[in-house]
Design an enzyme around this catalytic site. Structure first.
Site, PDB file in Angstrom:
ATOM      1  N   LYS A 193      44.703  47.190  60.283  1.00 60.95           N
ATOM      2  CA  LYS A 193      45.486  46.011  59.896  1.00 60.95           C
ATOM      3  C   LYS A 193      44.626  44.774  60.120  1.00 60.95           C
ATOM      4  O   LYS A 193      44.692  44.111  61.162  1.00 60.95           O
ATOM      5  CB  LYS A 193      46.771  45.928  60.725  1.00 60.95           C
ATOM      6  CG  LYS A 193      47.806  44.974  60.130  1.00 60.95           C
ATOM      7  CD  LYS A 193      48.313  45.464  58.789  1.00 60.95           C
ATOM      8  CE  LYS A 193      49.330  44.522  58.171  1.00 60.95           C
ATOM      9  NZ  LYS A 193      49.720  44.926  56.827  1.00 60.95           N
ATOM     10  N   SER A 390      51.843  46.948  52.342  1.00 62.45           N
ATOM     11  CA  SER A 390      52.491  46.465  53.555  1.00 62.45           C
ATOM     12  C   SER A 390      53.992  46.300  53.297  1.00 62.45           C
ATOM     13  O   SER A 390      54.669  47.275  53.007  1.00 62.45           O
ATOM     14  CB  SER A 390      51.828  45.169  54.026  1.00 62.45           C
ATOM     15  OG  SER A 390      52.065  44.965  55.406  1.00 62.45           O
TER      16      SER A 390
END
Length: 583
Positions: A193, A390
């Site tokens: 991430k 996401s």
């Protein structure tokens, strides 16, 4: 008392007259824009015999069409939708008056996944036996990939074909923030991430390099496959040409079979006349994409309600809490739309078209709940555009079937929180902050102080809980063990093709593929299409006339720098834990 009432009545009358005046002014502007755009013209768009459909992509092709007034030119600016483009090409395939397609690719304002869908539609068009000719002064990787489907590819003499491979550059701000006295305070789950990496490091992490290399290579291989199949250039030669920068000019582009010949536009026009049987002295019968879309429209039929429909719901932009704007996915507005489609008895299946990098985790959860209810009521198919990652994947994972293009960017199953401690910066510029709290942590997130370990722990706990919920939803929606989702999650980005191999996507294809699947699952032979969000054009024009004037003027002033201004505005709206890319 009498004077008081006179004053009130005078104020009311003045307000009323001002409102009337503003309405009249808006009507004058509105009518002026419509008049200049040809809306009141008696001229009907007709397709003549032996016509060539000309496709240019200078204006943006979006998932959803829009109409906005350009007050600087007093004209209406229409953005075509991807489905309008592909439907027009399909229509031209069976239209005897259309003899072929001319691709003018000097500018290509289209995302890579949308290019894939247009390209596949053009491949189907060629099965009719009609020609496709492509021409450009400068081919980028993307525009050349689209051009490679053509029967003939032409390049302007002294033109350029860009062929050097794909590259991604990331900018890092850690040292800059240190120099100005700002400390980022980052909480994340997922080693991949990397949306927060620019604030915490001066270089890409090994994990980020790995995922970036992986999805770039996947997209590049997809492009090479398309070029190889159409131009019969081997993979080895294509990579060699890219590695050695062999295609440096127009002559080398022709030498290595990237283009068929070097021609100016007038020579292209001459060839098009020959192909359509038009005398050299006569004018070529060309019709633009927008005119062809509007030609022969039966508005009565379009407005006529159908008994059985497939709903196409567009979810485009970053995901935000509340209503959002036309360029955002608002949790409240999209949830209402999905609910409306679910409760509409004439809607037999739903296609949710997602083009989003994600955003607010809470907003994503609100939307996800409505997709659960929709999937329980009727077939729910997700069609992914250029990016559905996401939070964009969060709202997709519950669908019966997920459809993506090979070069769609998806995955990025991870979350993060980001705060800034600007205490040193404020001190350096002579600003002090005094705080009065009712409770111990009432000022948590205050940029004038560093976060305490206790506060950090609480936010970390929230991030971990959201991530756990995220992978649980994905596991349930995709019928995968949570551990398996965690292994392919961790914030990692995947191409659509790789996502297919690991179970995050069911089938490769575009929006039409998703519609076909929805029709099949709902057992529909004939059906109408209901588009959401629903807006009549008059309301849309008036709304944008009032709300987009400032943006239109700023965009005109800033030009190419306008996207950076838009990004700065988006940063101001970020709040809460985020599930977004990059990456």
């Amino acid at each position: 008392m009498k004077g008081f009432f006179n004053h009130v009545l005078a104020s009311m009358l003045g307000t009323f007259l001002v409102l009337i005046f503003l309405v009249i002014i808006n009507i004058i502007v509105f009518v002026g824009i419509l008049s200049s755009s040809g809306a009141f013209s008696d001229k009907e768009v007709k397709v003549t015999e032996n016509s060539v459909l000309t496709l240019t992509f200078k204006n943006k092709i979006a998932d959803r069409s829009s109409v906005k007034p350009d007050l600087s030119t007093m004209k209406i600016k229409k953005t075509l939708s991807l489905k309008e483009v592909t439907d027009a090409i399909k229509k031209a395939k069976d239209d005897d008056k259309i003899k072929g397609i001319y691709l003018d690719l000097s500018i290509l304002n289209v995302g890579i996944a949308s290019v894939e869908e247009i390209r596949n539609t053009l491949k189907d068009f060629k099965t009719s036996g009609k020609f496709i000719i492509a021409h450009s002064d400068f081919y980028t990787h993307k525009s050349y990939y689209l051009a490679s489907v053509a029967d003939k590819i032409y390049l302007t003499p002294s033109g350029v074909v860009q062929f050097s491979g794909l590259s991604a550059q990331l900018m890092f701000f850690k040292s800059l923030l240190e120099n100005i006295g700002v400390e980022p305070e980052i909480i994340r789950h997922g080693k991949y991430k990397s949306a927060v990496e620019p604030f915490m490091s001066d270089n890409m992490s090994d994990a980020n390099k790995e995922q970036t290399q992986k999805y770039l290579s996947s997209i590049w291989n997809s492009i090479l496959t398309g070029i190889h199949n159409q131009r019969n250039i081997s993979y080895e030669d294509l990579n060699k040409y890219a590695d050695e920068l062999s295609v440096t000019g127009s002559e080398t582009a022709k030498k290595f079979n990237f283009v068929d010949d070097l021609k100016y536009e007038d020579q292209i026009i001459k060839e098009l006349k020959e192909k359509t049987g038009i005398h050299p002295d006569d004018e070529l019968s060309k019709i633009s994409l927008s005119d062809y879309i509007n030609s022969g429209k039966d508005f009565e039929e379009l407005l006529k309600p159908k008994k059985e429909n497939i709903a196409i719901i567009y979810a485009e932009g970053e995901i935000v809490d509340g209503e959002g704007t036309d360029e955002q996915i608002g949790s409240e507005s999209l949830a209402k739309i999905i609910r409306k489609a679910r409760e509409d008895e004439s809607v037999k299946a739903i296609v949710l078209r997602i083009n989003s990098p994600g955003g607010s985790a809470l907003a994503s959860e609100v939307i996800w709940r409505e997709t659960v209810l929709a999937e329980q009521a009727k077939p729910l198919i997700v069609s992914m555009g250029d990016v559905a990652a996401s939070g964009g994947y969060y709202i997709a994972c519950q669908a019966d079937t997920i459809v993506a293009e090979p070069n769609t960017i998806t995955g990025s199953i991870g979350v993060f929180g980001l705060l800034f401690n600007a205490k040193k910066l404020l001190k350096n510029v002579g600003i002090t902050i005094n705080t009065v709290n009712t409770n111990t942590y009432s000022d948590m997130g205050n940029p004038g102080r560093k976060m305490t370990d206790y506060e950090h722990g609480k936010i970390l706990q929230s991030v971990e809980e959201i991530y756990s919920t995220f992978i649980t939803h994905v596991g349930e929606g995709r019928n995968l063990p949570t551990d398996s989702v965690d292994a392919i999650g961790q914030g990692r980005v995947w191409s659509g093709e790789d996502a297919l191999n690991i179970g995050l996507v069911d089938i490769l294809g575009g929006l039409q593929t998703a519609v076909d699947i929805a029709a099949d699952k709902a057992h529909l032979q004939t059906y109408g299409i209901k588009y959401y969000p629903e807006k009549d054009k008059l309301s849309l024009i008036l709304e944008n006339m009032l709300s987009n004037t400032k943006s239109s003027l700023i965009e005109g002033e800033l030009g190419e720098a306008y996207p950076y201004y838009e990004n700065l505005k988006k940063i101001k709206t970020i709040s809460g834990v985020q599930a977004r890319i990059p990456y």
